[in-house]
Design a protein around this motif. Sequence first.
Motif, PDB file in Angstrom:
ATOM      1  N   GLN A 301      15.168 -46.557  35.680  1.00  8.21           N
ATOM      2  CA  GLN A 301      15.934 -46.746  36.684  1.00  8.21           C
ATOM      3  C   GLN A 301      17.510 -46.857  36.425  1.00  8.21           C
ATOM      4  OE1 GLN A 301      15.315 -49.665  40.192  1.00  8.21           O
ATOM      5  NE2 GLN A 301      16.299 -50.970  38.654  1.00  8.21           N
ATOM      6  N   LYS A 302      17.432 -47.541  35.090  1.00  2.00           N
ATOM      7  CA  LYS A 302      18.938 -47.641  34.626  1.00  2.00           C
ATOM      8  C   LYS A 302      19.686 -46.243  34.311  1.00  2.00           C
ATOM      9  CE  LYS A 302      19.465 -52.210  35.068  1.00  2.00           C
ATOM     10  NZ  LYS A 302      18.267 -52.482  35.641  1.00  2.00           N
ATOM     11  N   SER A 308      24.084 -40.846  37.266  1.00  2.00           N
ATOM     12  CA  SER A 308      24.578 -40.668  38.575  1.00  2.00           C
ATOM     13  C   SER A 308      26.063 -41.039  38.475  1.00  2.00           C
ATOM     14  CB  SER A 308      23.920 -41.709  39.283  1.00  2.00           C
ATOM     15  OG  SER A 308      22.379 -41.093  39.950  1.00  2.00           O
ATOM     16  N   LEU A 309      26.469 -42.258  37.650  1.00  2.00           N
ATOM     17  CA  LEU A 309      27.947 -42.568  37.400  1.00  2.00           C
ATOM     18  C   LEU A 309      28.376 -41.679  36.629  1.00  2.00           C
ATOM     19  CD1 LEU A 309      27.259 -46.402  37.156  1.00  2.00           C
ATOM     20  CD2 LEU A 309      28.309 -45.228  39.056  1.00  2.00           C
ATOM     21  N   LEU A 310      27.961 -41.064  35.328  1.00  2.00           N
ATOM     22  CA  LEU A 310      28.402 -40.057  34.823  1.00  2.00           C
ATOM     23  C   LEU A 310      28.916 -38.918  35.583  1.00  2.00           C
ATOM     24  CD1 LEU A 310      26.594 -39.729  31.456  1.00  2.00           C
ATOM     25  CD2 LEU A 310      28.568 -40.752  31.644  1.00  2.00           C
ATOM     26  N   LYS A 346      22.318 -50.557  45.197  1.00  2.00           N
ATOM     27  CA  LYS A 346      23.477 -50.672  44.897  1.00  2.00           C
ATOM     28  C   LYS A 346      24.432 -49.637  44.994  1.00  2.00           C
ATOM     29  CE  LYS A 346      27.104 -53.665  43.853  1.00  2.00           C
ATOM     30  NZ  LYS A 346      27.714 -54.420  45.170  1.00  2.00           N
ATOM     31  N   LEU A 347      23.865 -48.666  44.290  1.00  2.00           N
ATOM     32  CA  LEU A 347      24.849 -47.239  43.988  1.00  2.00           C
ATOM     33  C   LEU A 347      24.692 -46.601  45.240  1.00  2.00           C
ATOM     34  CD1 LEU A 347      25.420 -46.134  41.317  1.00  2.00           C
ATOM     35  CD2 LEU A 347      23.262 -44.460  41.509  1.00  2.00           C
ATOM     36  N   ARG A 348      24.056 -46.780  46.372  1.00  3.02           N
ATOM     37  CA  ARG A 348      24.192 -46.174  47.533  1.00  3.02           C
ATOM     38  C   ARG A 348      25.352 -46.950  48.414  1.00  3.02           C
ATOM     39  NH1 ARG A 348      18.381 -45.917  47.300  1.00  3.02           N
ATOM     40  NH2 ARG A 348      17.386 -43.922  47.096  1.00  3.02           N
ATOM     41  N   ILE A 354      22.979 -40.027  44.137  1.00  9.21           N
ATOM     42  CA  ILE A 354      21.749 -40.540  43.166  1.00  9.21           C
ATOM     43  C   ILE A 354      21.297 -39.235  42.454  1.00  9.21           C
ATOM     44  CG2 ILE A 354      19.642 -41.526  42.776  1.00  9.21           C
ATOM     45  CD1 ILE A 354      20.069 -43.445  44.979  1.00  9.21           C
ATOM     46  N   LYS A 355      21.513 -38.959  41.179  1.00 10.83           N
ATOM     47  CA  LYS A 355      20.907 -37.770  40.440  1.00 10.83           C
ATOM     48  C   LYS A 355      19.757 -38.287  40.099  1.00 10.83           C
ATOM     49  CE  LYS A 355      22.118 -34.653  36.868  1.00 10.83           C
ATOM     50  NZ  LYS A 355      23.082 -34.457  35.632  1.00 10.83           N
TER      51      LYS A 355
END
Length: 356
Positions: A301-302, A308-310, A346-348, A354-355
């Motif tokens: 998950q991490k 995704s953040l990259l 939280k990413l959404r 999301i990758k």
Amino acid sequence: MSPPSDEGDRDLEPREVGRRQRQSVSELASRFADTEPQGKRDRSESGDPAPAGKRGAIDRDGDLGSSPVHFNRRWKEYLDNALDELQQRIVSSISRDIHEFNESIHSKLSAMDERIRDLERHVEERDDEIVSLTAELRQTKEEVKKLSERAESAEMNSRIPCLILSGRALAPRQARLGAPLQSAGESAPQGGSAGAGPSDRPPTASGPGAAAPERARGGRDTAEVEDICGLVIRAVKDRLPGLDIREEDIDRAHRLPGPNHRVIVRFVQSGQNSVRDQLMTRRLELRHHNDLFINESLTAQKNTIYRSLLDAKRAKKLYTVFTRWGHVYFKAEKFGTSTRVEDTGKLRELGFAIKE
């Protein structure tokens, strides 16, 4: 109900009677006096009694004459009575039909009302069941979420002592072939080939971090051994001088499948000032070498959050992305605050794709 007629014209049709009653204007005017009051009708304009010939209201037998006024009056009474009777019949028929219609509607409405009540009872039962299932589902989701969080936390803790090293500095070296396996009763020769360098010589069984040669697959009589720990130690010491890393600090290490020569290393200690912590602190010094990279070992998950953040960073949406003790952080601006992202939800919320 039969239509009215004069006594002398009883056997004649109404049209014949009407035809025979057609008279001149003077005769109609004289007969019109029959409808006037008796006292006025029997006197002349001067007040004297009128002549007998002008008293046309009474015939020879003493009965009223068949004047048009009396004839029309009888027809009017007949029509009024007929209309009244017809109205009563219509009203009675309509009342009967309305009553039957009301009875039919009432019975149908009663059946529908009973059916609706039965459906309402079933719906209430289903609603109660749905409410119960909804509560159970909510509780199950909460339990699953807690279990997932516990599993994620446990996996993070197990991965904290691990680091993933990659780059050309960890490319495989020339492997050494072990001595052929001897048959029963023969002793194996000590040592290896003369041309083996010190970096390729496998450690002895008594040395720290010793690894016994493994037999190749398929029953071959040779074994291929690679000193991963020694390779990692040399690569780190050559690029981070002053960092004291020994084989005693490494629990185990092995290669990972995939490109870029990745090696996962599990250290004996992972607290503050440990070798693992020093590597993470000084990894920025490896930028100018560009052949050795150090990253934390993340959970699935991490790892999804990190990649995704990259992607968002490559798209110039973020300033930097980094990890600390298994958690993923990012900074939107150079001097901004760090934001930790724990899950894909939280990413959404932050609006990042999301990758997977």
